[in-house]
Design a protein around this motif. Structure first.
Motif, PDB file in Angstrom:
ATOM      1  N   ALA A   1      58.777  -6.858  28.380  1.00 27.40           N
ATOM      2  CA  ALA A   1      57.773  -5.869  28.546  1.00 27.40           C
ATOM      3  C   ALA A   1      56.713  -6.327  27.654  1.00 27.40           C
ATOM      4  CB  ALA A   1      58.337  -4.339  28.102  1.00 27.40           C
ATOM      5  N   GLN A   2      56.878  -6.781  26.305  1.00 28.61           N
ATOM      6  CA  GLN A   2      55.927  -7.079  25.444  1.00 28.61           C
ATOM      7  C   GLN A   2      55.047  -8.170  25.979  1.00 28.61           C
ATOM      8  OE1 GLN A   2      55.338  -5.336  22.086  1.00 28.61           O
ATOM      9  NE2 GLN A   2      53.593  -6.283  22.655  1.00 28.61           N
ATOM     10  N   SER A   3      55.776  -9.139  26.466  1.00 27.31           N
ATOM     11  CA  SER A   3      55.327 -10.337  26.969  1.00 27.31           C
ATOM     12  C   SER A   3      53.989  -9.998  28.090  1.00 27.31           C
ATOM     13  CB  SER A   3      56.216 -11.417  27.463  1.00 27.31           C
ATOM     14  OG  SER A   3      55.476 -12.522  28.135  1.00 27.31           O
ATOM     15  N   LEU A   4      54.600  -8.950  28.890  1.00 27.46           N
ATOM     16  CA  LEU A   4      53.452  -8.560  30.136  1.00 27.46           C
ATOM     17  C   LEU A   4      52.201  -7.813  29.436  1.00 27.46           C
ATOM     18  CD1 LEU A   4      56.011  -6.629  32.494  1.00 27.46           C
ATOM     19  CD2 LEU A   4      54.875  -8.934  32.853  1.00 27.46           C
ATOM     20  N   VAL A   5      52.500  -7.035  28.500  1.00 26.44           N
ATOM     21  CA  VAL A   5      51.426  -6.388  27.462  1.00 26.44           C
ATOM     22  C   VAL A   5      50.446  -7.381  26.845  1.00 26.44           C
ATOM     23  CG1 VAL A   5      50.969  -4.771  25.722  1.00 26.44           C
ATOM     24  CG2 VAL A   5      52.485  -4.064  27.270  1.00 26.44           C
ATOM     25  N   ASP A   6      51.287  -8.372  26.420  1.00 26.81           N
ATOM     26  CA  ASP A   6      50.405  -9.371  25.369  1.00 26.81           C
ATOM     27  C   ASP A   6      49.639 -10.005  26.590  1.00 26.81           C
ATOM     28  OD1 ASP A   6      51.470  -8.404  23.273  1.00 26.81           O
ATOM     29  OD2 ASP A   6      52.946  -9.998  23.093  1.00 26.81           O
ATOM     30  N   GLY A   7      50.062 -10.590  27.611  1.00 25.06           N
ATOM     31  CA  GLY A   7      49.366 -11.353  28.682  1.00 25.06           C
ATOM     32  C   GLY A   7      48.208 -10.437  29.318  1.00 25.06           C
ATOM     33  N   ALA A   8      48.565  -9.336  29.654  1.00 23.92           N
ATOM     34  CA  ALA A   8      47.470  -8.229  30.202  1.00 23.92           C
ATOM     35  C   ALA A   8      46.286  -8.127  28.922  1.00 23.92           C
ATOM     36  CB  ALA A   8      47.863  -6.894  30.362  1.00 23.92           C
ATOM     37  N   ASN A   9      46.598  -7.959  27.832  1.00 23.84           N
ATOM     38  CA  ASN A   9      45.847  -8.087  26.498  1.00 23.84           C
ATOM     39  C   ASN A   9      44.727  -9.061  26.692  1.00 23.84           C
ATOM     40  OD1 ASN A   9      44.621  -6.212  24.630  1.00 23.84           O
ATOM     41  ND2 ASN A   9      46.027  -6.806  23.243  1.00 23.84           N
ATOM     42  N   ARG A  10      45.527 -10.434  26.649  1.00 23.10           N
ATOM     43  CA  ARG A  10      44.803 -11.722  26.552  1.00 23.10           C
ATOM     44  C   ARG A  10      43.666 -11.717  27.787  1.00 23.10           C
ATOM     45  NH1 ARG A  10      49.653 -13.682  25.133  1.00 23.10           N
ATOM     46  NH2 ARG A  10      50.122 -14.333  27.046  1.00 23.10           N
ATOM     47  N   SER A  11      44.198 -11.476  28.978  1.00 22.14           N
ATOM     48  CA  SER A  11      43.324 -11.515  30.132  1.00 22.14           C
ATOM     49  C   SER A  11      42.152 -10.470  29.921  1.00 22.14           C
ATOM     50  CB  SER A  11      44.022 -11.077  31.439  1.00 22.14           C
ATOM     51  OG  SER A  11      45.194 -11.978  31.531  1.00 22.14           O
ATOM     52  N   VAL A  12      42.193  -9.384  29.359  1.00 20.01           N
ATOM     53  CA  VAL A  12      41.218  -8.434  29.375  1.00 20.01           C
ATOM     54  C   VAL A  12      40.264  -9.098  28.213  1.00 20.01           C
ATOM     55  CG1 VAL A  12      40.728  -6.169  28.491  1.00 20.01           C
ATOM     56  CG2 VAL A  12      42.429  -6.405  30.124  1.00 20.01           C
ATOM     57  N   GLU A  13      40.840  -9.614  27.197  1.00 16.26           N
ATOM     58  CA  GLU A  13      39.799 -10.071  26.011  1.00 16.26           C
ATOM     59  C   GLU A  13      39.082 -11.277  26.612  1.00 16.26           C
ATOM     60  OE1 GLU A  13      38.174 -10.481  22.279  1.00 16.26           O
ATOM     61  OE2 GLU A  13      38.782  -8.734  23.490  1.00 16.26           O
ATOM     62  N   GLU A  14      39.797 -12.277  27.388  1.00 18.51           N
ATOM     63  CA  GLU A  14      38.949 -13.336  27.948  1.00 18.51           C
ATOM     64  C   GLU A  14      37.927 -12.924  28.535  1.00 18.51           C
ATOM     65  OE1 GLU A  14      42.074 -15.712  29.358  1.00 18.51           O
ATOM     66  OE2 GLU A  14      42.937 -16.369  27.416  1.00 18.51           O
ATOM     67  N   GLN A  15      38.157 -11.869  29.755  1.00 18.59           N
ATOM     68  CA  GLN A  15      37.197 -11.420  30.598  1.00 18.59           C
ATOM     69  C   GLN A  15      35.950 -11.027  29.878  1.00 18.59           C
ATOM     70  OE1 GLN A  15      37.044 -12.506  33.982  1.00 18.59           O
ATOM     71  NE2 GLN A  15      34.993 -11.622  33.519  1.00 18.59           N
ATOM     72  N   ARG A  16      36.396 -10.022  28.922  1.00 23.20           N
ATOM     73  CA  ARG A  16      35.391  -9.200  28.273  1.00 23.20           C
ATOM     74  C   ARG A  16      34.493 -10.269  27.673  1.00 23.20           C
ATOM     75  NH1 ARG A  16      33.803  -8.255  23.292  1.00 23.20           N
ATOM     76  NH2 ARG A  16      35.391  -9.789  22.420  1.00 23.20           N
ATOM     77  N   LYS A  17      34.915 -11.226  27.021  1.00 28.20           N
ATOM     78  CA  LYS A  17      34.116 -12.421  26.295  1.00 28.20           C
ATOM     79  C   LYS A  17      33.269 -13.003  27.355  1.00 28.20           C
ATOM     80  CE  LYS A  17      37.019 -13.251  22.272  1.00 28.20           C
ATOM     81  NZ  LYS A  17      37.834 -14.481  21.348  1.00 28.20           N
ATOM     82  N   ALA A  18      33.785 -13.168  28.431  1.00 34.14           N
ATOM     83  CA  ALA A  18      32.882 -14.078  29.374  1.00 34.14           C
ATOM     84  C   ALA A  18      31.815 -12.943  30.004  1.00 34.14           C
ATOM     85  CB  ALA A  18      33.820 -14.438  30.326  1.00 34.14           C
ATOM     86  N   THR A  19      32.171 -11.848  30.224  1.00 33.05           N
ATOM     87  CA  THR A  19      30.921 -10.910  30.548  1.00 33.05           C
ATOM     88  C   THR A  19      29.870 -10.681  29.500  1.00 33.05           C
ATOM     89  OG1 THR A  19      32.804  -9.631  31.955  1.00 33.05           O
ATOM     90  CG2 THR A  19      30.801  -8.425  31.473  1.00 33.05           C
ATOM     91  N   ASN A  20      30.605 -10.483  28.079  1.00 34.74           N
ATOM     92  CA  ASN A  20      29.610 -10.287  27.189  1.00 34.74           C
ATOM     93  C   ASN A  20      28.440 -11.432  26.940  1.00 34.74           C
ATOM     94  OD1 ASN A  20      28.864  -9.246  24.427  1.00 34.74           O
ATOM     95  ND2 ASN A  20      29.561 -11.327  23.884  1.00 34.74           N
ATOM     96  N   THR A  21      29.065 -12.719  27.190  1.00 34.20           N
ATOM     97  CA  THR A  21      28.001 -13.993  27.052  1.00 34.20           C
ATOM     98  C   THR A  21      26.952 -13.983  28.140  1.00 34.20           C
ATOM     99  OG1 THR A  21      30.061 -15.139  26.212  1.00 34.20           O
ATOM    100  CG2 THR A  21      28.211 -16.174  27.393  1.00 34.20           C
ATOM    101  N   VAL A  22      27.504 -13.464  29.391  1.00 37.94           N
ATOM    102  CA  VAL A  22      26.489 -13.623  30.362  1.00 37.94           C
ATOM    103  C   VAL A  22      25.440 -12.484  30.230  1.00 37.94           C
ATOM    104  CG1 VAL A  22      26.134 -13.378  33.012  1.00 37.94           C
ATOM    105  CG2 VAL A  22      28.097 -14.639  32.185  1.00 37.94           C
ATOM    106  N   LEU A  23      25.811 -11.245  29.874  1.00 38.27           N
ATOM    107  CA  LEU A  23      24.773 -10.133  29.637  1.00 38.27           C
ATOM    108  C   LEU A  23      24.103 -10.397  28.626  1.00 38.27           C
ATOM    109  CD1 LEU A  23      27.020  -6.826  30.166  1.00 38.27           C
ATOM    110  CD2 LEU A  23      24.849  -7.577  31.409  1.00 38.27           C
ATOM    111  N   GLU A  24      24.544 -11.055  27.467  1.00 33.03           N
ATOM    112  CA  GLU A  24      23.825 -11.338  26.385  1.00 33.03           C
ATOM    113  C   GLU A  24      22.661 -12.610  26.574  1.00 33.03           C
ATOM    114  OE1 GLU A  24      25.491 -12.771  22.668  1.00 33.03           O
ATOM    115  OE2 GLU A  24      26.336 -10.583  22.347  1.00 33.03           O
ATOM    116  N   ASP A  25      23.063 -13.292  27.337  1.00 30.16           N
ATOM    117  CA  ASP A  25      22.213 -14.523  27.880  1.00 30.16           C
ATOM    118  C   ASP A  25      20.921 -13.918  28.678  1.00 30.16           C
ATOM    119  OD1 ASP A  25      21.620 -17.390  28.058  1.00 30.16           O
ATOM    120  OD2 ASP A  25      21.971 -17.159  29.978  1.00 30.16           O
ATOM    121  N   TYR A  26      21.346 -13.013  29.723  1.00 31.56           N
ATOM    122  CA  TYR A  26      20.370 -12.326  30.336  1.00 31.56           C
ATOM    123  C   TYR A  26      19.421 -11.438  29.540  1.00 31.56           C
ATOM    124  CZ  TYR A  26      18.414  -9.940  34.477  1.00 31.56           C
ATOM    125  OH  TYR A  26      17.841  -9.376  35.599  1.00 31.56           O
TER     126      TYR A  26
END
Length: 331
Positions: A39-64
């Motif tokens: 269960a903890q592994s599932l949550v940790d993986g979900a947290n990493r995915s969201v954080e990585e996507q958040r950073k990617a979205t942040n980068t594009v919006l900042e650049d724009y």
């Protein structure tokens, strides 16, 4: 002697039951530990995915956002200055842009661009200045009216105070804690389409007590919660991916349109230098130069006026289609 024999048998059975129960409890505890690890592994993986996507979205919006600021301080300012020198130009109509409902490019439109640029300069974002991460995000996410309304209150855009900071989604994408109306938006809090996730996405307690069966039941409960969080994280990522995709399209389109405006303004500057500022005396070819500069100025303004996110932090669904239309007209 029958009674002692019976009592002895009962005692033996009780002892045997205790051994079996103890072994069963140990197995339950072991299984509970394994399930909780999963269960903890599932949550940790979900947290990493969201954080990585958040950073990617942040980068594009900042650049724009940064690109739009550069345009205001560069090609838009140049256009406003050069076109503003022309005399006897009441309105310039560009029929091919009618589908975008932009209307005539008149002195009113020109003044609106002047006012927007004046607000930027008064907010500390004029030539030579830069954007902090939060302000760049806001500049990328919002249209000119939404963003510059913040500046009109007398508060610098670079602080991202006022209306922009009340957007929980934008604050979360930026990864910071931003003041809002005397309160605050906690780091790690996000509201996207009704989904709310805490900073750590933590759901687990310790396995305590001697009851292996209870620990096992708690572990199964944790696993179900982890699966739910994983699904919510996947939905978050899909929403962030959509914001990133549309922002990237807007960024690319804005870059192309502003580049064409830059060339058009260069041609317009040459025309003014060669033939003066009296539009009424211009040849058809010279008027075409004016038309082209106006066309691309309108398209740049249309991009600036097209938001990525609405005031509630949701992706504006019409933005992708409108951006594609602008890109087609600029081709």
């Amino acid at each position: 002697m029958a009674v002692p024999i019976i009592l002895g048998a009962i005692a033996g059975a009780t002892a045997l039951y205790g051994v079996v129960k103890g072994a069963s409890g140990a197995i339950d505890h072991s299984n509970a530990k394994d399930i909780n690890t999963t269960a903890q592994s599932l949550v940790d993986g979900a947290n990493r995915s969201v954080e990585e996507q958040r950073k990617a979205t942040n980068t594009v919006l900042e650049d724009y956002g940064t690109r739009k600021l550069r345009a205001f301080n560069g090609v838009i300012a140049d256009f406003v200055d050069t076109f503003g020198k022309l005399k006897n130009v009441k309105a310039v109509h560009t029929p091919e842009l009618d589908k975008l409902n932009l209307g005539d490019f008149s002195k009113i439109t020109l003044q609106a661009l002047r006012d927007d640029y004046a607000l930027l300069k008064s907010s500390g974002l004029g030539l030579g200045s830069g954007l902090g991460g939060g302000a760049a995000l806001a500049f990328g996410a919002y249209n000119g009216t939404m963003l510059l309304a913040t500046a009109s209150t007398g508060t610098a855009i670079s602080t991202l105070s006022g209306a922009a900071a009340t957007n929980a989604t934008l604050a979360w994408i930026g990864g910071g804690s931003l003041a809002a109306g005397g309160g605050g938006i906690a780091l790690g809090t996000m509201v996207l389409g009704g989904i709310v996730a805490g900073p750590a996405l933590a759901i687990f307690g310790h396995i305590v007590g001697n009851k292996g069966e209870e620990a096992l039941n708690n572990a199964y409960s944790n696993l179900e919660q982890a699966r739910t969080i994983k699904k919510e994280a996947e939905l978050m990522c899909s929403k962030l991916e959509a914001i990133q995709r549309v922002s990237s399209l807007a960024n690319t389109t804005f870059s192309k349109v502003s580049s064409k405006l830059r060339r058009a303004v260069s041609d317009l500057t040459s025309t003014v230098e060669a033939s003066g500022v009296n539009y009424a005396r211009y040849s058809d070819e010279e008027r075409e130069v004016v038309f082209r500069s106006v066309k691309f100025a309108q398209l740049v303004k249309a991009m600036i006026d097209t938001p990525i996110l609405d005031e509630n932090g949701a992706l504006v669904l019409s933005t992708e289609k409108r951006t594609e239309e602008i890109a087609a007209l600029a081709a």
